[in-house]
Design an enzyme around this catalytic site. Structure first.
Site, PDB file in Angstrom:
ATOM      1  CG  ASP A   1      -1.851  -1.183   1.262  1.00 32.92           C
ATOM      2  OD1 ASP A   1      -2.530  -1.450   0.283  1.00 32.92           O
ATOM      3  OD2 ASP A   1      -1.297  -1.679   2.723  1.00 32.92           O
TER       4      ASP A   1
ATOM      5  CD  GLU B   1      -1.167  -3.349  -6.929  1.00 31.82           C
ATOM      6  OE1 GLU B   1      -1.954  -3.975  -6.645  1.00 31.82           O
ATOM      7  OE2 GLU B   1      -1.587  -2.155  -7.249  1.00 31.82           O
TER       8      GLU B   1
HETATM    9  O1  TRH Z   1       4.724  -5.946   0.996  1.00 27.42           O
HETATM   10  P1  TRH Z   1       3.222  -6.394  -0.100  1.00 27.42           P
HETATM   11  O2  TRH Z   1       2.610  -8.148  -0.157  1.00 27.42           O
HETATM   12  O3  TRH Z   1       2.458  -5.598  -0.363  1.00 27.42           O
HETATM   13  C1  TRH Z   1       1.017  -6.041  -0.605  1.00 27.42           C
HETATM   14  C2  TRH Z   1       0.247  -6.059  -2.022  1.00 27.42           C
HETATM   15  O4  TRH Z   1      -0.171  -4.992  -2.517  1.00 27.42           O
HETATM   16  C3  TRH Z   1      -0.917  -6.633  -1.906  1.00 27.42           C
HETATM   17  O5  TRH Z   1      -1.763  -6.091  -3.062  1.00 27.42           O
HETATM   18  C4  TRH Z   1      -1.458  -5.847  -0.835  1.00 27.42           C
HETATM   19  O6  TRH Z   1      -3.292  -5.750  -0.364  1.00 27.42           O
HETATM   20  C5  TRH Z   1      -1.043  -6.061   1.005  1.00 27.42           C
HETATM   21  O7  TRH Z   1      -0.033  -5.460   0.764  1.00 27.42           O
HETATM   22  C6  TRH Z   1      -2.012  -4.966   1.658  1.00 27.42           C
HETATM   23  O8  TRH Z   1       4.493  -6.652  -1.585  1.00 27.42           O
HETATM   24  P2  TRH Z   1       4.540  -5.188  -3.141  1.00 27.42           P
HETATM   25  O9  TRH Z   1       3.093  -4.945  -3.221  1.00 27.42           O
HETATM   26  O10 TRH Z   1       5.322  -5.660  -3.850  1.00 27.42           O
HETATM   27  O11 TRH Z   1       4.872  -4.341  -1.923  1.00 27.42           O
HETATM   28  C7  TRH Z   1       6.265  -4.449  -1.530  1.00 27.42           C
HETATM   29  C8  TRH Z   1       6.913  -3.308  -1.455  1.00 27.42           C
HETATM   30  O12 TRH Z   1       8.336  -3.226  -0.774  1.00 27.42           O
HETATM   31  C9  TRH Z   1       7.232  -2.516  -2.957  1.00 27.42           C
HETATM   32  O13 TRH Z   1       7.329  -0.824  -3.321  1.00 27.42           O
HETATM   33  C10 TRH Z   1       8.816  -3.433  -2.813  1.00 27.42           C
HETATM   34  C11 TRH Z   1       9.563  -2.753  -1.944  1.00 27.42           C
HETATM   35  N1  TRH Z   1      10.557  -4.060  -1.232  1.00 27.42           N
HETATM   36  C12 TRH Z   1      12.128  -2.979  -1.768  1.00 27.42           C
HETATM   37  O14 TRH Z   1      11.599  -1.616  -1.100  1.00 27.42           O
HETATM   38  N2  TRH Z   1      12.819  -3.124  -0.752  1.00 27.42           N
HETATM   39  C13 TRH Z   1      12.938  -4.586   0.021  1.00 27.42           C
HETATM   40  O15 TRH Z   1      14.007  -5.403  -0.349  1.00 27.42           O
HETATM   41  C14 TRH Z   1      11.569  -5.777  -1.289  1.00 27.42           C
HETATM   42  C15 TRH Z   1      11.826  -7.053  -0.522  1.00 27.42           C
HETATM   43  C16 TRH Z   1      10.772  -4.724  -1.438  1.00 27.42           C
END
Ligand code: TRH
Length: 411
Positions: free
Chosen positions: A25, A288
């Site tokens: 989010d 996402e």
């Molecule tokens: O963290 P998430 O599982 O988020 C989820 C999804 O958005 C889902 O749709 C939603 O409903 C739920 O949350 C509440 O996975 P996502 O979407 O990939 O978000 C991870 C974020 O973290 C993304 O902006 C990339 C960032 N990230 C980093 O900046 N550094 C890192 O080392 C990693 C592993 C991720």
């Protein structure tokens, strides 16, 4: 650029983000805020209720400040204190984005209506490849009691949807990084990871707890290709620990089993996480935002979709696979389908997970060259469908519509 207020002033924008869980989010809202401020000169205020999660993505964020600034964006802690206040001194912005139906404070909505020129209110939805999205994209939803509508804005992968969040220069920056060996070496150095050995396969792994993970690790350990798996400190770490018979693993740990080496990385700043995706041979991503970034990386990726209680994610996954695989030869598409389904759903057609993981992984690997080519073409296709440009076109359309309504009221 056209200005919504018709005056020579930048557009103001409030983005509201309630963190349900994880990082997606705030990950999406932060990306959106930065792009609107940097690429379109908007005055952006980001309201977020969880500064601790935000701080993981952007370490310069302080977790205990009500108001702070970062990269030209004003960040407000959307705390219970703010929720209870009448927000009487808060002037709503011209563009108001409610992320993922997070529910704006009612008194803020009342003030949006009271403005001489009402705010444009957008509900930014979750990303989906399902067909129904095109039919709902940009639909208005009138407020039950106030004379104001909010508009649903659906990100998506086709021109009939809102597109995806991508920076103007993302593909050029990626290409430069992927062709500059010194930038890559500097990246590995900063993480304390050696540069790849000849013949090695490097994967990044960001997933939820996954019943197929131990079997995949075993498959990798027994494979004849040396595998380096990089796991940022988020999600599935307890599974990594238990696979190696440990209680915990931490950033910096190096674990070895057969031909598999696992390195636990610190959680990487969002700006640099892209580089990890650009540099690895295959990326395991989830949710996402990391999934979209993996697509823009132009590298083969394996998606662990966010599991929903009513199994709604199963249709979402199939819809995406159908779209993504449309241009692939059938046996390559089949290999991708098998691996992704096994990864997301576990037991497949009654066989043991172990048999599936091994077969699915080996089949997938056979097609790496085609998958790589396709990933690159797909990223090129996606880069023509910018969510921000689509959003700006849409708000200009609403603005014109309102001006016309206003003129006809005056007649
Ligand atoms: O963290 P998430 O599982 O988020 C989820 C999804 O958005 C889902 O749709 C939603 O409903 C739920 O949350 C509440 O996975 P996502 O979407 O990939 O978000 C991870 C974020 O973290 C993304 O902006 C990339 C960032 N990230 C980093 O900046 N550094 C890192 O080392 C990693 C592993 C991720």
């Amino acid at each position: 650029m056209h200005l919504v207020n018709g005056m020579n002033k930048p557009i103001t924008c409030d983005i509201f983000c309630a963190v349900i869980d994880n990082f997606g989010d705030i990950g999406v809202c932060w990306r959106l805020s930065k792009q609107l401020a940097h690429e379109h000169g908007m005055i952006v205020r980001l309201w977020v209720d969880d500064l601790l999660s935000f701080r993981r993505l952007q370490p310069t964020i302080s977790s205990d400040m009500l108001i702070q600034y970062c990269f030209g964006v004003e960040i407000r802690h959307w705390s219970s204190a703010y929720l209870e206040l009448p927000l009487s001194n808060i002037e709503p912005a011209q563009l108001v984005i409610e992320a993922f139906a997070c529910q704006l404070p009612e008194h803020y909505v009342v003030r949006m209506v009271a403005l001489e020129r009402k705010s444009i209110w957008i509900n930014l939805e979750y990303l989906s490849a399902e067909e129904w999205v095109a039919g709902c994209h940009c639909l208005p939803s009138p407020h039950p009691s106030l004379p104001l509508s909010k508009y649903f804005f659906f990100p998506g992968f086709t021109p009939q949807t809102g597109g995806i969040l991508l920076e103007r220069d993302i593909i050029a920056r990626r290409d430069a990084f992927q062709s500059e060996l010194h930038s890559q070496a500097a990246f590995w150095r900063a993480l304390g990871v050696p540069i790849p050995k000849p013949g090695e396969l490097r994967v990044s792994l960001f997933c939820y707890e996954n019943s197929s993970l131990p079997e995949l690790f075993s498959t990798w350990a027994k494979s004849n290709i040396p595998m380096l798996c990089l796991v940022p400190e988020a999600g599935a770490l307890s599974q990594v620990a238990s696979f190696f018979g440990r209680e915990l693993v931490d950033a910096g740990d190096i674990l070895q089993y057969g031909n598999l080496e696992i390195r636990v990385l610190p959680f990487i700043e969002q700006e640099r996480y892209d580089e990890l995706l650009w540099i690895c041979d295959i990326n395991f991503v989830r949710g996402e935002d990391s999934c979209v970034r993996a697509q823009l990386a132009g590298k083969p990726f394996v998606w662990h979709i966010y599991p929903q209680q009513d199994n709604a994610h199963v249709n979402k996954l199939s819809a995406f696979m159908e779209l993504y695989c449309a241009g692939l030869e059938s046996e390559v598409a089949q290999a991708l389908n098998r691996l992704w389904k096994g990864w997301n759903i576990g037991i497949n057609e009654g066989q043991a997970i172990s048999t599936n993981s091994k077969i699915a992984w080996n089949e997938y690997l056979v097609h790496t060259a085609s998958l790589q080519r396709h990933a690159r073409e797909w990223s090129q296709y996606l880069s023509g469908n910018s969510l921000i440009l689509n959003l700006l076109n849409f708000i200009q359309k609403i603005d014109r519509m309102r001006s016309l309504e206003c003129k006809s009221d005056l007649r």
